[in-house]
Design an enzyme around this catalytic site. Structure first.
Site, PDB file in Angstrom:
ATOM      1  N   THR A   1       4.964  -7.408  10.033  1.00 22.20           N
ATOM      2  CA  THR A   1       4.704  -7.494  11.479  1.00 22.20           C
ATOM      3  C   THR A   1       4.478  -8.965  11.834  1.00 22.20           C
ATOM      4  O   THR A   1       3.946  -9.740  11.029  1.00 22.20           O
ATOM      5  CB  THR A   1       3.436  -6.712  11.897  1.00 22.20           C
ATOM      6  N   ASP A  31       3.169  -9.700  15.315  1.00 23.25           N
ATOM      7  CA  ASP A  31       2.875  -9.176  16.644  1.00 23.25           C
ATOM      8  C   ASP A  31       2.618 -10.286  17.666  1.00 23.25           C
ATOM      9  O   ASP A  31       2.067 -11.342  17.343  1.00 23.25           O
ATOM     10  CB  ASP A  31       1.651  -8.263  16.574  1.00 23.25           C
ATOM     11  N   GLY A  84       0.823  -1.212   0.000  1.00 27.96           N
ATOM     12  CA  GLY A  84       0.000   0.000   0.000  1.00 27.96           C
ATOM     13  C   GLY A  84       0.857   1.262   0.000  1.00 27.96           C
ATOM     14  O   GLY A  84       0.706   2.144  -0.857  1.00 27.96           O
ATOM     15  N   VAL A 127      -1.557   3.945   9.163  1.00 28.22           N
ATOM     16  CA  VAL A 127      -1.914   4.269   7.778  1.00 28.22           C
ATOM     17  C   VAL A 127      -2.856   3.192   7.264  1.00 28.22           C
ATOM     18  O   VAL A 127      -2.755   2.022   7.673  1.00 28.22           O
ATOM     19  CB  VAL A 127      -0.621   4.318   6.909  1.00 28.22           C
ATOM     20  N   TYR A 157       9.116  -5.552  16.301  1.00 32.55           N
ATOM     21  CA  TYR A 157       8.912  -4.492  15.295  1.00 32.55           C
ATOM     22  C   TYR A 157       9.461  -3.152  15.806  1.00 32.55           C
ATOM     23  O   TYR A 157      10.139  -2.425  15.082  1.00 32.55           O
ATOM     24  CB  TYR A 157       7.413  -4.415  15.010  1.00 32.55           C
ATOM     25  N   PRO A 166       6.020   6.666   9.639  1.00 32.94           N
ATOM     26  CA  PRO A 166       4.566   6.768   9.540  1.00 32.94           C
ATOM     27  C   PRO A 166       3.889   6.437  10.865  1.00 32.94           C
ATOM     28  O   PRO A 166       4.385   5.617  11.645  1.00 32.94           O
ATOM     29  CB  PRO A 166       4.200   5.700   8.493  1.00 32.94           C
ATOM     30  N   GLY A 167       2.745   7.048  11.065  1.00 28.46           N
ATOM     31  CA  GLY A 167       1.849   6.607  12.128  1.00 28.46           C
ATOM     32  C   GLY A 167       1.005   5.467  11.587  1.00 28.46           C
ATOM     33  O   GLY A 167       1.488   4.630  10.827  1.00 28.46           O
ATOM     34  N   GLY A 205       2.820  -5.629  22.074  1.00 30.19           N
ATOM     35  CA  GLY A 205       2.856  -6.728  21.102  1.00 30.19           C
ATOM     36  C   GLY A 205       3.883  -6.555  20.009  1.00 30.19           C
ATOM     37  O   GLY A 205       3.879  -7.313  19.034  1.00 30.19           O
ATOM     38  N   GLN A 206       4.756  -5.537  20.147  1.00 29.23           N
ATOM     39  CA  GLN A 206       5.683  -5.258  19.036  1.00 29.23           C
ATOM     40  C   GLN A 206       7.120  -5.050  19.518  1.00 29.23           C
ATOM     41  O   GLN A 206       7.807  -4.151  19.038  1.00 29.23           O
ATOM     42  CB  GLN A 206       5.213  -4.022  18.264  1.00 29.23           C
TER      43      GLN A 206
HETATM   44  N1  CAA Z   1      -3.239  -0.763  24.146  1.00 25.17           N
HETATM   45  C1  CAA Z   1      -3.806  -1.147  25.316  1.00 25.17           C
HETATM   46  N2  CAA Z   1      -4.039  -2.423  25.621  1.00 25.17           N
HETATM   47  C2  CAA Z   1      -3.731  -3.356  24.743  1.00 25.17           C
HETATM   48  C3  CAA Z   1      -3.143  -3.048  23.514  1.00 25.17           C
HETATM   49  C4  CAA Z   1      -2.915  -1.681  23.236  1.00 25.17           C
HETATM   50  N3  CAA Z   1      -2.371  -1.258  22.088  1.00 25.17           N
HETATM   51  N4  CAA Z   1      -2.936  -4.171  22.826  1.00 25.17           N
HETATM   52  C5  CAA Z   1      -3.384  -5.172  23.605  1.00 25.17           C
HETATM   53  N5  CAA Z   1      -3.865  -4.671  24.751  1.00 25.17           N
HETATM   54  C6  CAA Z   1      -4.492  -5.388  25.830  1.00 25.17           C
HETATM   55  C7  CAA Z   1      -5.833  -5.978  25.384  1.00 25.17           C
HETATM   56  O1  CAA Z   1      -6.875  -5.026  25.357  1.00 25.17           O
HETATM   57  C8  CAA Z   1      -6.043  -7.071  26.401  1.00 25.17           C
HETATM   58  O2  CAA Z   1      -6.528  -6.497  27.597  1.00 25.17           O
HETATM   59  P1  CAA Z   1      -7.619  -7.295  28.451  1.00 25.17           P
HETATM   60  O3  CAA Z   1      -6.962  -8.605  28.828  1.00 25.17           O
HETATM   61  O4  CAA Z   1      -7.883  -6.387  29.602  1.00 25.17           O
HETATM   62  O5  CAA Z   1      -8.789  -7.470  27.521  1.00 25.17           O
HETATM   63  C9  CAA Z   1      -4.628  -7.536  26.674  1.00 25.17           C
HETATM   64  O6  CAA Z   1      -3.734  -6.511  26.231  1.00 25.17           O
HETATM   65  C10 CAA Z   1      -4.327  -8.827  25.934  1.00 25.17           C
HETATM   66  O7  CAA Z   1      -4.637  -8.596  24.565  1.00 25.17           O
HETATM   67  P2  CAA Z   1      -5.115  -9.761  23.609  1.00 25.17           P
HETATM   68  O8  CAA Z   1      -6.264 -10.506  24.233  1.00 25.17           O
HETATM   69  O9  CAA Z   1      -5.308  -9.202  22.235  1.00 25.17           O
HETATM   70  O10 CAA Z   1      -3.856 -10.741  23.694  1.00 25.17           O
HETATM   71  P3  CAA Z   1      -3.168 -11.539  22.572  1.00 25.17           P
HETATM   72  O11 CAA Z   1      -1.977 -12.208  23.176  1.00 25.17           O
HETATM   73  O12 CAA Z   1      -4.162 -12.370  21.833  1.00 25.17           O
HETATM   74  O13 CAA Z   1      -2.667 -10.429  21.508  1.00 25.17           O
HETATM   75  C11 CAA Z   1      -1.481  -8.527  20.768  1.00 25.17           C
HETATM   76  C12 CAA Z   1      -1.870  -9.355  21.978  1.00 25.17           C
HETATM   77  C13 CAA Z   1      -0.611  -9.323  19.810  1.00 25.17           C
HETATM   78  C14 CAA Z   1      -0.691  -7.318  21.307  1.00 25.17           C
HETATM   79  C15 CAA Z   1      -2.759  -8.081  20.013  1.00 25.17           C
HETATM   80  O14 CAA Z   1      -3.586  -7.380  20.881  1.00 25.17           O
HETATM   81  C16 CAA Z   1      -2.412  -7.201  18.845  1.00 25.17           C
HETATM   82  O15 CAA Z   1      -2.137  -7.666  17.741  1.00 25.17           O
HETATM   83  N6  CAA Z   1      -2.436  -5.874  19.063  1.00 25.17           N
HETATM   84  C17 CAA Z   1      -2.083  -4.935  18.018  1.00 25.17           C
HETATM   85  C18 CAA Z   1      -0.635  -4.593  18.101  1.00 25.17           C
HETATM   86  C19 CAA Z   1      -0.393  -3.402  17.233  1.00 25.17           C
HETATM   87  O16 CAA Z   1      -0.732  -2.285  17.597  1.00 25.17           O
HETATM   88  N7  CAA Z   1       0.194  -3.605  16.055  1.00 25.17           N
HETATM   89  C20 CAA Z   1       0.397  -2.545  15.136  1.00 25.17           C
HETATM   90  C21 CAA Z   1       0.233  -3.104  13.749  1.00 25.17           C
HETATM   91  S1  CAA Z   1       0.232  -1.842  12.504  1.00 25.17           S
HETATM   92  C22 CAA Z   1       1.839  -1.419  12.374  1.00 25.17           C
HETATM   93  O17 CAA Z   1       2.727  -1.941  12.988  1.00 25.17           O
HETATM   94  C23 CAA Z   1       2.136  -0.337  11.376  1.00 25.17           C
HETATM   95  C24 CAA Z   1       2.855   0.766  12.020  1.00 25.17           C
HETATM   96  O18 CAA Z   1       4.039   0.910  11.788  1.00 25.17           O
HETATM   97  C25 CAA Z   1       2.120   1.716  12.852  1.00 25.17           C
END
Ligand code: CAA
Length: 248
Positions: A93, A95, A14, A187, A154, A184-185, A150-151
């Site tokens: 990613t 994650d 993208g 996107v 990354y 980037p933030g 989760g990163q």
């Molecule tokens: N902020 C606050 N809390 C968070 C959180 C966040 N960003 N991510 C996860 N949590 C919390 C959840 O809400 C959950 O809380 P509860 O137990 O109270 O419900 C707890 O952490 C556990 O989360 P999951 O049940 O989802 O646990 P999991 O092990 O199945 O997955 C994870 C954890 C892998 C972090 C998943 O939540 C995930 O994929 N999160 C997204 C991570 C992310 O932001 N990735 C960015 C991708 S885009 C990118 O990277 C591009 C870029 O450059 C910006």
């Protein structure tokens, strides 16, 4: 002046595709790397750009594999010429919280997102120095600046990428070669689409701009840094994040 050649790794994604469009609009000849031509439907991608009047081609390369990058560089030189502009976009990613992270999740992200930039840049930077002109732009992330749940993999790779940029900028500056980072933030891409909806919605709610960015927002920043006139901008980290994270 002869047309400058821009190599964009992961150019079919993208953000990558918009970078190709913006660099083409800047008068650059475009080549992208792809990992799996069939899976990525890369010839169709190139044809779509050609239909828009953009001269775009592709080469196969796994950026995580140093020897593959050496072979790719030879292929690019033979078919298209010397690379003046390099944009390291290829990234993934995998994650997961650190306490659950597999070694493979860590390794693959570091190998592609961080070592990939070394593996590719290493092939072209000597030529840029010899010719007295080069532009390297590394696509990092706001999550390299702030860390993110989760990163650990990354965020480490993306933070490391800007360290790479800063050191390369110092080495390249006396030779007309710049290296800059764009961070980037969030996107609108397949990468953010793959996030759990709940997490994505919570993050979007924190973005002062009120929405995720468009790939073109990132691409315009890359174009700015790749301009012939941008030679004094070197070692910078340009955030494009809708004010999600602001710093000095
Ligand atoms: N902020 C606050 N809390 C968070 C959180 C966040 N960003 N991510 C996860 N949590 C919390 C959840 O809400 C959950 O809380 P509860 O137990 O109270 O419900 C707890 O952490 C556990 O989360 P999951 O049940 O989802 O646990 P999991 O092990 O199945 O997955 C994870 C954890 C892998 C972090 C998943 O939540 C995930 O994929 N999160 C997204 C991570 C992310 O932001 N990735 C960015 C991708 S885009 C990118 O990277 C591009 C870029 O450059 C910006």
């Amino acid at each position: 002046m002869t047309q400058r050649l821009a190599l964009v790794t992961g150019g079919e994604g993208g953000i990558g595709t918009e970078i190709c469009r913006q660099l083409a609009a800047q008068g650059r000849r475009i080549v992208t790397t792809c990992l799996d031509p069939e899976q990525e439907n890369i010839e169709q991608w190139a044809q779509n750009l050609r239909d828009e009047g953009i001269e775009a081609d592709w080469v196969v390369c796994n950026v995580a594999d140093y020897s593959a990058c050496e072979a790719m560089a030879e292929d690019v030189r033979k078919r298209f010429g010397e690379v003046d502009i390099l944009v390291n976009v290829a990234g993934i990613t995998r994650d997961g919280f650190l306490h659950k992270m597999e070694n493979e999740q860590w390794r693959s992200v570091i190998d592609i997102n961080l070592s990939g930039a070394f593996n590719v840049t290493r092939q072209f930077v000597a030529g840029m120095r010899e010719r007295g002109f080069g532009r390297v732009v590394n696509i990092s992330s706001v999550n390299g600046q702030t860390g993110q749940f989760g990163q650990t993999n990354y965020s480490a790779a993306k933070a490391g990428l800007h360290g790479f940029t800063m050191a390369l900028a110092k080495e390249g500056a006396p030779k007309g070669v710049t290296a800059n980072t764009v961070s980037p933030g969030y996107v609108k891409t397949s990468m953010t689409a793959a996030m759990p909806d709940k997490v994505r919605e919570a993050i979007v709610g924190q973005i002062p701009a009120g929405d995720m960015g468009e790939p073109a927002d990132i691409a315009r920043a890359v174009r700015f840094l790749c301009a012939d006139e941008a030679g004094y901008i070197n070692g910078a980290n340009l955030p494009v994040n809708g004010a999600l994270f602001c710093s000095f």
